[in-house]
Design a protein around this motif. Structure first.
Motif, PDB file in Angstrom:
ATOM      1  N   ASP A 101      -0.314   4.153   8.649  1.00 51.45           N
ATOM      2  CA  ASP A 101       0.881   4.298   7.811  1.00 51.45           C
ATOM      3  C   ASP A 101       1.164   3.017   7.026  1.00 51.45           C
ATOM      4  O   ASP A 101       1.543   3.064   5.846  1.00 51.45           O
ATOM      5  CB  ASP A 101       2.090   4.652   8.671  1.00 51.45           C
ATOM      6  N   LYS A 102       0.982   1.870   7.670  1.00 48.72           N
ATOM      7  CA  LYS A 102       1.229   0.595   6.990  1.00 48.72           C
ATOM      8  C   LYS A 102       0.231   0.361   5.863  1.00 48.72           C
ATOM      9  O   LYS A 102       0.597  -0.138   4.784  1.00 48.72           O
ATOM     10  CB  LYS A 102       1.167  -0.555   7.998  1.00 48.72           C
ATOM     11  N   VAL A 103      -1.028   0.702   6.097  1.00 50.51           N
ATOM     12  CA  VAL A 103      -2.043   0.502   5.057  1.00 50.51           C
ATOM     13  C   VAL A 103      -1.781   1.428   3.873  1.00 50.51           C
ATOM     14  O   VAL A 103      -1.947   1.025   2.709  1.00 50.51           O
ATOM     15  CB  VAL A 103      -3.458   0.713   5.627  1.00 50.51           C
ATOM     16  N   VAL A 104      -1.370   2.642   4.144  1.00 51.61           N
ATOM     17  CA  VAL A 104      -1.006   3.559   3.053  1.00 51.61           C
ATOM     18  C   VAL A 104       0.121   2.957   2.219  1.00 51.61           C
ATOM     19  O   VAL A 104       0.096   3.007   0.979  1.00 51.61           O
ATOM     20  CB  VAL A 104      -0.589   4.933   3.614  1.00 51.61           C
ATOM     21  N   LYS A 105       1.097   2.355   2.880  1.00 51.01           N
ATOM     22  CA  LYS A 105       2.213   1.724   2.157  1.00 51.01           C
ATOM     23  C   LYS A 105       1.724   0.504   1.375  1.00 51.01           C
ATOM     24  O   LYS A 105       2.165   0.263   0.237  1.00 51.01           O
ATOM     25  CB  LYS A 105       3.282   1.303   3.164  1.00 51.01           C
ATOM     26  N   ILE A 106       0.821  -0.277   1.950  1.00 53.37           N
ATOM     27  CA  ILE A 106       0.258  -1.433   1.245  1.00 53.37           C
ATOM     28  C   ILE A 106      -0.414  -0.988  -0.049  1.00 53.37           C
ATOM     29  O   ILE A 106      -0.219  -1.584  -1.117  1.00 53.37           O
ATOM     30  CB  ILE A 106      -0.739  -2.183   2.148  1.00 53.37           C
ATOM     31  N   ILE A 107      -1.211   0.076   0.030  1.00 50.48           N
ATOM     32  CA  ILE A 107      -1.888   0.583  -1.166  1.00 50.48           C
ATOM     33  C   ILE A 107      -0.880   1.058  -2.203  1.00 50.48           C
ATOM     34  O   ILE A 107      -1.014   0.778  -3.400  1.00 50.48           O
ATOM     35  CB  ILE A 107      -2.868   1.710  -0.783  1.00 50.48           C
ATOM     36  N   ALA A 108       0.156   1.750  -1.749  1.00 53.27           N
ATOM     37  CA  ALA A 108       1.187   2.242  -2.674  1.00 53.27           C
ATOM     38  C   ALA A 108       1.928   1.098  -3.350  1.00 53.27           C
ATOM     39  O   ALA A 108       2.343   1.215  -4.513  1.00 53.27           O
ATOM     40  CB  ALA A 108       2.172   3.136  -1.919  1.00 53.27           C
ATOM     41  N   ASP A 109       2.084  -0.021  -2.648  1.00 50.92           N
ATOM     42  CA  ASP A 109       2.838  -1.157  -3.184  1.00 50.92           C
ATOM     43  C   ASP A 109       1.970  -2.128  -3.979  1.00 50.92           C
ATOM     44  O   ASP A 109       2.473  -3.130  -4.487  1.00 50.92           O
ATOM     45  CB  ASP A 109       3.507  -1.919  -2.028  1.00 50.92           C
ATOM     46  N   THR A 110       0.680  -1.865  -4.067  1.00 51.72           N
ATOM     47  CA  THR A 110      -0.235  -2.759  -4.773  1.00 51.72           C
ATOM     48  C   THR A 110      -0.213  -2.483  -6.272  1.00 51.72           C
ATOM     49  O   THR A 110      -0.393  -1.341  -6.712  1.00 51.72           O
ATOM     50  CB  THR A 110      -1.671  -2.583  -4.247  1.00 51.72           C
ATOM     51  N   LYS A 111      -0.024  -3.521  -7.062  1.00 52.36           N
ATOM     52  CA  LYS A 111      -0.072  -3.381  -8.512  1.00 52.36           C
ATOM     53  C   LYS A 111      -1.511  -3.146  -8.963  1.00 52.36           C
ATOM     54  O   LYS A 111      -2.450  -3.709  -8.406  1.00 52.36           O
ATOM     55  CB  LYS A 111       0.490  -4.633  -9.173  1.00 52.36           C
ATOM     56  N   ASP A 112      -1.673  -2.327  -9.987  1.00 54.39           N
ATOM     57  CA  ASP A 112      -3.008  -1.914 -10.402  1.00 54.39           C
ATOM     58  C   ASP A 112      -3.891  -3.062 -10.866  1.00 54.39           C
ATOM     59  O   ASP A 112      -5.114  -2.989 -10.756  1.00 54.39           O
ATOM     60  CB  ASP A 112      -2.906  -0.868 -11.521  1.00 54.39           C
ATOM     61  N   ASP A 113      -3.281  -4.118 -11.393  1.00 56.61           N
ATOM     62  CA  ASP A 113      -4.079  -5.212 -11.952  1.00 56.61           C
ATOM     63  C   ASP A 113      -4.120  -6.445 -11.052  1.00 56.61           C
ATOM     64  O   ASP A 113      -4.539  -7.519 -11.477  1.00 56.61           O
ATOM     65  CB  ASP A 113      -3.537  -5.613 -13.324  1.00 56.61           C
ATOM     66  N   ILE A 114      -3.718  -6.304  -9.792  1.00 56.77           N
ATOM     67  CA  ILE A 114      -3.638  -7.464  -8.909  1.00 56.77           C
ATOM     68  C   ILE A 114      -5.016  -7.913  -8.448  1.00 56.77           C
ATOM     69  O   ILE A 114      -5.901  -7.099  -8.180  1.00 56.77           O
ATOM     70  CB  ILE A 114      -2.763  -7.154  -7.661  1.00 56.77           C
ATOM     71  N   ILE A 115      -5.211  -9.218  -8.396  1.00 56.55           N
ATOM     72  CA  ILE A 115      -6.410  -9.811  -7.796  1.00 56.55           C
ATOM     73  C   ILE A 115      -5.972 -11.015  -6.981  1.00 56.55           C
ATOM     74  O   ILE A 115      -5.311 -11.920  -7.503  1.00 56.55           O
ATOM     75  CB  ILE A 115      -7.441 -10.248  -8.853  1.00 56.55           C
ATOM     76  N   TYR A 116      -6.323 -11.024  -5.707  1.00 58.90           N
ATOM     77  CA  TYR A 116      -6.043 -12.168  -4.843  1.00 58.90           C
ATOM     78  C   TYR A 116      -7.354 -12.910  -4.584  1.00 58.90           C
ATOM     79  O   TYR A 116      -8.226 -12.400  -3.889  1.00 58.90           O
ATOM     80  CB  TYR A 116      -5.452 -11.713  -3.514  1.00 58.90           C
TER      81      TYR A 116
END
Length: 325
Positions: free
Chosen positions: A214-229
């Motif tokens: 559930d947490k990983v699903v939320k992480i993916i949902a909260d990730t901006k499309d153009d983000i790079i770390y």
């Protein structure tokens, strides 16, 4: 939580599981987005998250008898939660994100437990296909809320992950250790509900596995499309010498308070207090396990073991800093 589905994933040998995943996921992702390296699988997605898990376990035989009390599952032969929990979690996350149209990149290895030679090769073979990846999540950690970053020290990435309910911990190795530096991408290894890994007494807590999903699903949902770390490798920490006493015959090197220590030579009794009274109910630390040093007193180090702070004779421990020391 599909408990029956999880138990089925624990049954096949790694070769059969790799073949099944290739068949199922190459159809879903398309052959153009699939790489079958023979001993690894890679699938190109359409969102910045890359999920990783490994198919191999340390157990000599696959489980034929499974013990399930409804809350946790185990097997006398070892259930293989390390890392069939990760495999199940990746598939469950993939199913959960299907409706949103987000399809994470995927990576599965087959030899993480013996050093990850296939992953080292894969890193070179697929590095030209990860331009759309912004970070990696490995799901291959004991417990329920650990986030392990190894040598990755991207502060923004750590903040983003740990804001979703994880707490930074220390670890020794998993696939992302080989992938992150080559890809120049930040990565984390997350807890997925297994305990006593590498032992027949290993077990998996269903609720904790589902919580990570559930947490990983939320992480993916909260990730901006153009983000790079970016990877941002941690600078080496200062070290100090520490040597065993009282006739120690174990090879000691260095330790850093708060850093990981690796039990490389045998096992050691654990105590409630830093003295040589009787150990806790005859309990001994197993060899080839990693721990975190919490405190040091005389010949003892304090560590956390099964959720309890305990003391152990320090000379049985050798930290592992790789080839840099």
């Amino acid at each position: 939580m599909n408990k029956e589905g999880f138990k089925k994933l624990c049954l096949p040998v790694k070769e059969d599981l790799l073949a099944w995943l290739y068949q199922q996921l190459s159809e879903y992702y398309g052959l153009a987005n699939t790489v079958n390296g023979g001993d690894y699988l890679f699938f190109s997605g359409n969102c910045p998250t890359m999920l990783c898990a490994h198919l191999d376990t340390v157990h000599k035989r696959q489980p034929t008898k499974i013990v399930d009390d409804g809350e946790k599952v185990s097997s006398p032969m070892g259930i293989g939660g390390d890392d069939r929990c990760g495999v199940y979690a990746v598939l469950a996350v993939l199913k959960a994100t299907e409706e949103s149209g987000k399809r994470p990149y995927l990576f599965f290895s087959t030899d993480e437990e013996v050093g990850g030679a296939s992953t080292k090769r894969a890193a070179q073979e697929i590095k030209g296909r990860v331009a759309g990846v912004g970070y990696m999540i490995q799901i291959d950690r004991r417990g329920k809320q650990d986030s392990v970053y190894y040598k990755c020290d991207n502060k923004q990435f750590k903040k983003f992950i740990d804001e979703h309910g994880f707490v930074e911990a220390q670890g020794s190795f998993t696939d992302i250790c080989n992938l992150s530096p080559v890809f120049d991408l930040a990565s984390v290894n997350l807890s997925c509900g297994y305990y006593n890994e590498h032992h027949p007494e290993e077990y998996v807590r269903y609720a904790e596995l589902q919580d990570t999903i559930d947490k990983v699903v939320k992480i993916i949902a909260d990730t901006k499309d153009d983000i790079i770390y970016p990877y941002c490798e941690a600078k080496p920490k200062p070290t100090q010498n520490y040597y065993g006493n009282k006739g120690s015959h174990f090879w000691s090197k260095f330790y850093v308070k708060g850093d990981e220590v690796f039990t490389k030579y045998g096992s050691s009794a654990i105590y409630k207090k830093p003295n040589y009274n009787s150990p806790i109910s005859g309990v001994y630390l197993p060899a080839y396990r990693s721990f975190v040093v919490l405190d040091v007193k005389d010949d003892f180090i304090q560590i956390e073991y099964n959720g309890e702070k305990v003391w152990s004779t320090s000379w049985n421990f050798q930290p592992d800093y790789g080839d840099n020391y």
